[in-house]
Design a protein around this motif. Structure first.
Motif, short mmCIF file in Angstrom:
data_model
loop_
_atom_site.label_atom_id
_atom_site.label_comp_id
_atom_site.label_asym_id
_atom_site.label_seq_id
_atom_site.Cartn_x
_atom_site.Cartn_y
_atom_site.Cartn_z
N LEU A 67 -14.60 -0.59 9.26
CA LEU A 67 -13.73 -0.82 10.19
C LEU A 67 -12.55 0.39 9.92
CD1 LEU A 67 -12.78 -2.97 12.24
CD2 LEU A 67 -11.49 -3.94 10.32
N ALA A 68 -12.31 0.71 8.67
CA ALA A 68 -11.23 1.70 8.61
C ALA A 68 -12.02 3.05 9.08
CB ALA A 68 -11.11 1.92 7.12
N ALA A 69 -13.22 3.24 9.02
CA ALA A 69 -13.84 4.42 9.58
C ALA A 69 -13.60 4.54 11.15
CB ALA A 69 -15.33 4.64 9.13
N LEU A 70 -13.65 3.39 11.67
CA LEU A 70 -14.01 3.12 13.10
C LEU A 70 -12.69 3.37 13.63
CD1 LEU A 70 -14.91 2.02 15.80
CD2 LEU A 70 -14.16 -0.32 15.22
N TYR A 71 -11.42 3.30 12.97
CA TYR A 71 -10.20 3.67 13.40
C TYR A 71 -9.57 4.89 13.08
CZ TYR A 71 -10.27 -1.11 15.90
OH TYR A 71 -10.46 -2.08 16.39
N GLY A 72 -10.29 5.39 12.17
CA GLY A 72 -9.76 6.78 11.50
C GLY A 72 -8.79 6.62 10.40
N VAL A 73 -8.69 5.50 9.81
CA VAL A 73 -7.54 5.44 8.67
C VAL A 73 -8.32 5.28 7.15
CG1 VAL A 73 -5.93 4.36 10.10
CG2 VAL A 73 -7.66 2.90 8.93
N ARG A 74 -7.51 5.11 6.18
CA ARG A 74 -8.14 5.03 4.92
C ARG A 74 -8.04 3.51 4.80
NH1 ARG A 74 -3.71 8.75 1.98
NH2 ARG A 74 -3.19 6.51 1.33
N LEU A 75 -8.87 3.12 4.10
CA LEU A 75 -9.40 1.50 3.71
C LEU A 75 -7.85 1.20 3.12
CD1 LEU A 75 -10.93 -0.89 3.49
CD2 LEU A 75 -11.91 -0.01 1.30
N ASP A 76 -7.22 1.81 2.37
CA ASP A 76 -5.92 1.04 1.64
C ASP A 76 -5.10 0.61 2.94
OD1 ASP A 76 -5.52 3.67 1.99
OD2 ASP A 76 -4.63 4.08 0.05
N TYR A 77 -5.23 1.26 3.98
CA TYR A 77 -3.99 0.96 4.90
C TYR A 77 -3.88 -0.63 5.19
CZ TYR A 77 -2.07 0.07 9.73
OH TYR A 77 -1.51 -0.10 10.75
N PHE A 78 -5.02 -1.21 5.25
CA PHE A 78 -5.01 -2.65 5.36
C PHE A 78 -4.42 -3.56 4.46
CE2 PHE A 78 -8.95 -1.16 7.77
CZ PHE A 78 -8.53 -1.58 9.09
N PHE A 79 -4.22 -2.70 3.16
CA PHE A 79 -3.84 -3.72 2.01
C PHE A 79 -2.44 -3.36 1.27
CE2 PHE A 79 -8.38 -3.69 2.30
CZ PHE A 79 -8.43 -5.25 2.60
N LEU A 80 -1.99 -2.04 1.93
CA LEU A 80 -0.79 -1.52 1.01
C LEU A 80 0.51 -2.23 1.67
CD1 LEU A 80 -1.59 2.31 1.08
CD2 LEU A 80 -1.18 1.09 -0.78
N PRO A 81 1.83 -2.30 0.96
CA PRO A 81 2.78 -2.75 1.41
C PRO A 81 3.24 -2.02 2.81
CG PRO A 81 2.93 -2.33 -0.89
CD PRO A 81 1.75 -1.79 -0.49
N ASP A 82 4.18 -2.68 3.39
CA ASP A 82 4.76 -2.13 4.63
C ASP A 82 5.45 -0.79 4.49
OD1 ASP A 82 3.44 -4.07 6.09
OD2 ASP A 82 5.37 -5.20 6.44
N ASP A 83 5.99 -0.54 3.31
CA ASP A 83 6.92 0.49 3.18
C ASP A 83 6.19 1.59 2.32
OD1 ASP A 83 6.64 -0.80 0.56
OD2 ASP A 83 8.63 -0.49 0.18
N ALA A 84 4.86 1.42 2.17
CA ALA A 84 3.92 2.47 1.44
C ALA A 84 3.92 3.85 2.27
CB ALA A 84 2.71 1.96 1.24
N GLU A 85 3.90 4.80 1.70
CA GLU A 85 4.01 6.20 2.40
C GLU A 85 3.02 6.32 3.57
OE1 GLU A 85 3.66 10.98 1.58
OE2 GLU A 85 4.25 9.75 -0.02
N TYR A 86 1.65 5.85 3.24
CA TYR A 86 0.64 6.33 3.91
C TYR A 86 0.74 4.91 5.22
CZ TYR A 86 -4.21 6.31 5.93
OH TYR A 86 -5.15 6.76 6.69
N VAL A 87 1.00 3.69 4.95
CA VAL A 87 1.29 2.91 5.96
C VAL A 87 2.37 3.47 7.22
CG1 VAL A 87 1.88 0.49 6.77
CG2 VAL A 87 0.66 0.90 4.67
N VAL A 88 3.60 3.87 6.63
CA VAL A 88 4.60 4.44 7.46
C VAL A 88 3.98 5.69 8.36
CG1 VAL A 88 6.90 5.40 7.49
CG2 VAL A 88 6.48 3.67 5.91
N GLU A 89 3.17 6.41 7.44
CA GLU A 89 2.47 7.63 8.05
C GLU A 89 1.58 7.17 9.43
OE1 GLU A 89 -0.69 10.96 7.32
OE2 GLU A 89 0.68 10.54 5.77
N VAL A 90 0.90 6.08 9.16
CA VAL A 90 -0.02 5.81 9.97
C VAL A 90 0.67 5.07 11.28
CG1 VAL A 90 -1.90 3.92 10.62
CG2 VAL A 90 -2.03 5.47 8.50
#
Length: 168
Positions: A67-90
């Motif tokens: 699923l992460a690959a389908l949308y072009g994100v890292r797997l951790d996007y689904f589980f990190l807190p909202d304020d995590a740097e990667y989540v904010v970037e996505v």
């Protein structure tokens, strides 16, 4: 009944999954993926995809990776807190995609949610190269060197520093 942490993870997963699906889809399709299309891509049943989208479950690791690959994100996007740097970037990339779809001026490099724009990228193509390089960590070791060499070659042809050797 789900344990509290499972319910929270399932709700977060659903929220992020639905957000990705609203924004990331082929331009030729001009609409988000259907549950059937998602199910076919990640090898799940439509009812399992429905459970993911409604916060009733989280997928097994292999399906979450697909699923992460389908949308072009890292797997951790689904589980990190909202304020995590990667989540904010996505989220910034998703917003850029939404803005572009509405026809407002926007840099065309923001095609996938997990690229590196906004992080001091030297050019729009560098975003794509950076996205490829981020995926190296998930490849089997026998492929990492080959893909890494390709990424370095692309960066050099673009006049950029090879991975991991940034000048300051």
């Amino acid at each position: 009944m789900q344990p509290p942490e499972q319910g929270g993870a399932a709700e977060r997963f659903a929220q992020r999954f639905n957000r990705l699906n609203e924004s990331i889809y082929p331009a030729t399709q001009e609409r988000p993926y259907t549950e059937q299309e998602i199910a076919d891509q990640i090898q799940m049943s439509v009812s399992q995809v429905n459970n993911l989208r409604n916060g009733r479950s989280v997928p097994r690791g292999d399906r979450a990776m697909r699923l992460a690959a389908l949308y072009g994100v890292r797997l951790d996007y689904f589980f990190l807190p909202d304020d995590a740097e990667y989540v904010v970037e996505v989220e910034q990339h998703l917003l850029a995609i939404d803005v572009e779809r509405r026809g407002l001026p926007q840099m065309r490099a923001n095609r996938t949610a997990g690229s590196g724009a906004g992080s001091g990228a030297e050019s729009p193509l560098d975003d794509e190269v950076r996205h490829i390089a981020e995926g190296l960590a998930e490849l089997p070791s026998e492929f990492r060197d080959v893909v890494g060499t390709l990424v370095d070659t692309l960066r050099e042809r673009m006049g950029l520093q090879p991975r991991g050797r940034r000048s300051r």
